[in-house]
Design a protein around this motif. Sequence first.
Motif, PDB file in Angstrom:
ATOM      1  N   ILE A   1       5.111 -17.724 -15.832  1.00  0.00           N
ATOM      2  CA  ILE A   1       4.525 -17.861 -14.732  1.00  0.00           C
ATOM      3  C   ILE A   1       3.793 -19.157 -14.385  1.00  0.00           C
ATOM      4  N   ASP A   2       2.768 -19.445 -15.374  1.00  0.00           N
ATOM      5  CA  ASP A   2       1.916 -20.345 -15.276  1.00  0.00           C
ATOM      6  C   ASP A   2       2.343 -21.975 -15.514  1.00  0.00           C
ATOM      7  N   HIS A   3       3.561 -21.857 -16.089  1.00  0.00           N
ATOM      8  CA  HIS A   3       4.319 -23.156 -16.235  1.00  0.00           C
ATOM      9  C   HIS A   3       4.642 -23.756 -14.969  1.00  0.00           C
ATOM     10  N   LEU A   4       4.693 -23.170 -13.895  1.00  0.00           N
ATOM     11  CA  LEU A   4       4.997 -23.447 -12.631  1.00  0.00           C
ATOM     12  C   LEU A   4       3.762 -24.288 -12.105  1.00  0.00           C
ATOM     13  N   ASP A   5       2.480 -24.141 -12.683  1.00  0.00           N
ATOM     14  CA  ASP A   5       1.441 -24.915 -12.256  1.00  0.00           C
ATOM     15  C   ASP A   5       1.156 -24.885 -10.698  1.00  0.00           C
ATOM     16  N   ASN A   6       1.200 -23.295 -10.434  1.00  0.00           N
ATOM     17  CA  ASN A   6       1.224 -22.970  -8.663  1.00  0.00           C
ATOM     18  C   ASN A   6       0.011 -21.919  -8.979  1.00  0.00           C
ATOM     19  N   GLU A   7      -1.281 -22.191  -8.496  1.00  0.00           N
ATOM     20  CA  GLU A   7      -2.302 -21.013  -8.441  1.00  0.00           C
ATOM     21  C   GLU A   7      -2.045 -19.778  -7.660  1.00  0.00           C
ATOM     22  N   ILE A   8      -1.398 -20.210  -6.608  1.00  0.00           N
ATOM     23  CA  ILE A   8      -0.937 -19.067  -5.602  1.00  0.00           C
ATOM     24  C   ILE A   8      -0.121 -18.172  -6.377  1.00  0.00           C
ATOM     25  N   VAL A   9       0.741 -18.794  -7.046  1.00  0.00           N
ATOM     26  CA  VAL A   9       1.879 -17.722  -7.655  1.00  0.00           C
ATOM     27  C   VAL A   9       1.435 -17.100  -8.732  1.00  0.00           C
ATOM     28  N   SER A  10       0.542 -17.815  -9.510  1.00  0.00           N
ATOM     29  CA  SER A  10      -0.017 -17.218 -10.880  1.00  0.00           C
ATOM     30  C   SER A  10      -0.996 -16.250 -10.337  1.00  0.00           C
TER      31      SER A  10
END
Length: 224
Positions: free
Chosen positions: A150-159
């Motif tokens: 998940i964190d590989h997306l580099d998207n704080e909202i998603v994380s």
Amino acid sequence: MQPEQEPREGEPLKLRERAYASFTERLLAREIKPGQFVTQRELVAMTGFPLGAIRELIPRLEAEGLIKTVPQRGMQVAHVDLNLIRNAFQFRLFLEKEATALYAQNATDAEIAEQRARHEAIVARAEAGGDDKLIEDAEEVDRLMHEAIIDHLDNEIVSQAFRVTWLKIRLIRQYETRIHNSIIVPVMQDHLAIIAAIETRDPARASEAMAAHIGNARTRAMQY
């Protein structure tokens, strides 16, 4: 435990975060139980944080679905039921299929190798008969893999959304299907199948492996 002092200027956000961490830790420790009715002052006593911090915390807990206000009864902590199981796993499926596809394309060989090594070590310990820390370590390896993807997306909202959902998954596991010795190897084998698919750098195959794993976890949860 005495409640902490009211925060000085510049400290409220930090205090709210600490109050949130205290609430979730006690929820997972079963000191605060799913379905329990609580008052603000009871939360003060349970968490050790001042009333002001608790009042600021409650909207976040409500927004995340961890508590709800029941007319004429007060605040109720979220309880584990079929609706929570269905919603949590469906949300995971939406997030993690896409995240796994992208991870398969972009993760480094070293990252993937580290994931494989962690899982193979857990399987080896389980097959050797297990030990006192096996369940705890297996749960940590499980969490680290899903968070890495998940964190590989580099998207704080998603994380952040994922971590709230993961907390609910931990509640489901705790009260329904908490990882235990009999399912450690099947769970790790599911993960190793995902890792093998990621190693091929085929996003569709990796995504399908993740979907199969989430489906297996959902089935286990629904059986209890």
